[in-house]
Design an enzyme around this catalytic site. Sequence first.
Site, short mmCIF file in Angstrom:
data_model
loop_
_atom_site.label_atom_id
_atom_site.label_comp_id
_atom_site.label_asym_id
_atom_site.label_seq_id
_atom_site.Cartn_x
_atom_site.Cartn_y
_atom_site.Cartn_z
N ASP A 87 0.82 -1.22 0.00
CA ASP A 87 0.00 0.00 0.00
C ASP A 87 0.85 1.27 0.00
OD1 ASP A 87 -2.81 1.15 0.73
OD2 ASP A 87 -1.51 2.01 2.27
N GLU A 100 1.46 -0.35 -4.98
CA GLU A 100 0.42 0.65 -5.27
C GLU A 100 1.03 2.04 -5.22
OE1 GLU A 100 -1.60 2.62 -2.45
OE2 GLU A 100 -3.48 2.87 -3.49
#
Length: 585
Positions: A203, A273
């Site tokens: 993330d 990401e």
Amino acid sequence: MSLTTEEMIGILILCCHYVYRLCCRVFVLCSLGILSKLDYFEELNIKTIWINPIYKSPMNDSGYDISNFIEIDPIFGTMEDFEELLTGMHDRGMRLIMDYVPNHSSKEHQWFEKSRKREAAYKDYYIWRNCVSEGINIVPPNNWVSKFGGSAWTYDDLRKQCYYHQFFPEQPDLNYTNPEVVKEAENILSFWLDKGVDGFRVDAIKFLLEATHFRDEPLVNKSQDKKTVVNYDDLYHDYTTTQLGLHDMIREWRALLKKKSGEAGKYRLMITESYDKNEIKKTMMYYGTNLQYEADFPFNFLFLDDLSSISVASISKILDTWMSNMPKDKWPNWVLGNHDNPRIASNVGSTHARTLNMLMLTLPGTATTYYGEEIGMTDLNYHNDENEGRDSRNMLQQPMVDRDAERSPMQWDNSTNAGFSSANKTWLPVNQNYKTLNVEAEKDQSSSMLALYRKLTKLRQSELPMQRGWTCFLDNPEVVAFVRETDGLNRCFIVVLNFGDMKVNVNLTRMHIALNGHATVHISIDGRRDYESINLQSVTLDVGEGMVLEYRNSQPVHDNPGPQQKCYSIEKACYVPMIGIFLKC
Ligand code: GLC
């Protein structure tokens, strides 16, 4: 550096299949809930599932605020349930990808509690700076702005300092200049790898490090009054994103994953990401180099970032941008939706959503499906009120577009709460179109989106040219068209899609000398033209229509690409029909 056997196997699994992203709480309840849906995944040929963060969390950011990285939050079940899920998936040859959130923890993490109290071992676990108090106002240490708006610094009463947070104030950023924090991150990864998870979606990777000089970031509009800087887009983020040392960290994690990939057939996947709109080179850096691997792939957000309007030109540009910038021998990937962006069917309409999904599932590399896309789910259409809004972005001083709309419960059938739950109220409301738009209703309808999904994913799974080898884009202003072929096979697939606003008739034989005669429709957009014989000189497509054609080619298209054609080979492999295997060639 050539690939090891494990890497070859892992990549082969990746390329043939696609990643299904689901959110517990709105899909089914984790973990045993997912276990009960394995048949559904099998019917849809899903082999890899990526689940949202299920770690212990006060849920200020849907679990992206973690208070214990190695515990399961009770709302998602127990660790035993999780282990049962993992075993159940592995028994069926499926893989489980976890969301890994290294950039920040929750304020409720015990590390933060200890850091606030300046406990020696934890004092520097977060990014603390002095900030000046001016009456009731606090003057932050610099002008850095949070991604969610407002100052990225919040004053802590106990420590009497400000801490840095790239996202909500409830999500303090960890300090990766502290070697102890680096070790903690590796311990977390090891913990889950030892449990047997198959990899991670990492993330918010670009935010991991900040410049240690803590200088103000430059203003985009030099004449803007500094006091009015509150929006993320007001600044260039030269000191808070993609800092020196970031890629070293990713390489370390890759090395760890590789170390844990030793068992036969076990491959650990890493997806990163990072939204780097208009900075494709930055995105591509996450692949690493052929000497130093990083991620298997960075998520490709071009369809989310750049698709303002649908046209042959806009789609072709996206395809070209990714394929021409991707380093040699790496895997492409395509994303049409996720939990942070409006659903594709709401964004472009249901007609083009189908065509886009046909495109995504026939392109080379890995496709990612956000839960519900397979039935054409749309965004929830409701005005937030105090009871219903869940995304904390509603509660900000300057509220941002919330992300609840794309997070509504999965629509299983037309019973109460779309068959998702029998409770009086669900976490987020069910989209009212569930009565007709649901899995049960689409299951046996040959023209449904679900039927299309099943056929396309089956095609990816069973047909060699869809798995490896060559993709040649045919240049035509009226359609998006490309050929998928494998050396050694004289059977290939031609994908033709009409993203324009008019019915078209195209002559594919003009696009390449290897194409002539007839092809058979293998998959049509609504099933109605399946098995039709098509004269390649005259291919007619309605608006939003697409077809996968099966074709026997006398010569490979990639052997002789025209001046306007671009051919790419992805981990080039040759199929040897005599012995029925792939060889690296
Ligand atoms: C990622 C997640 C998003 C979350 C943010 C902060 O971008 O996808 O949902 O709010 O990170 O963790």
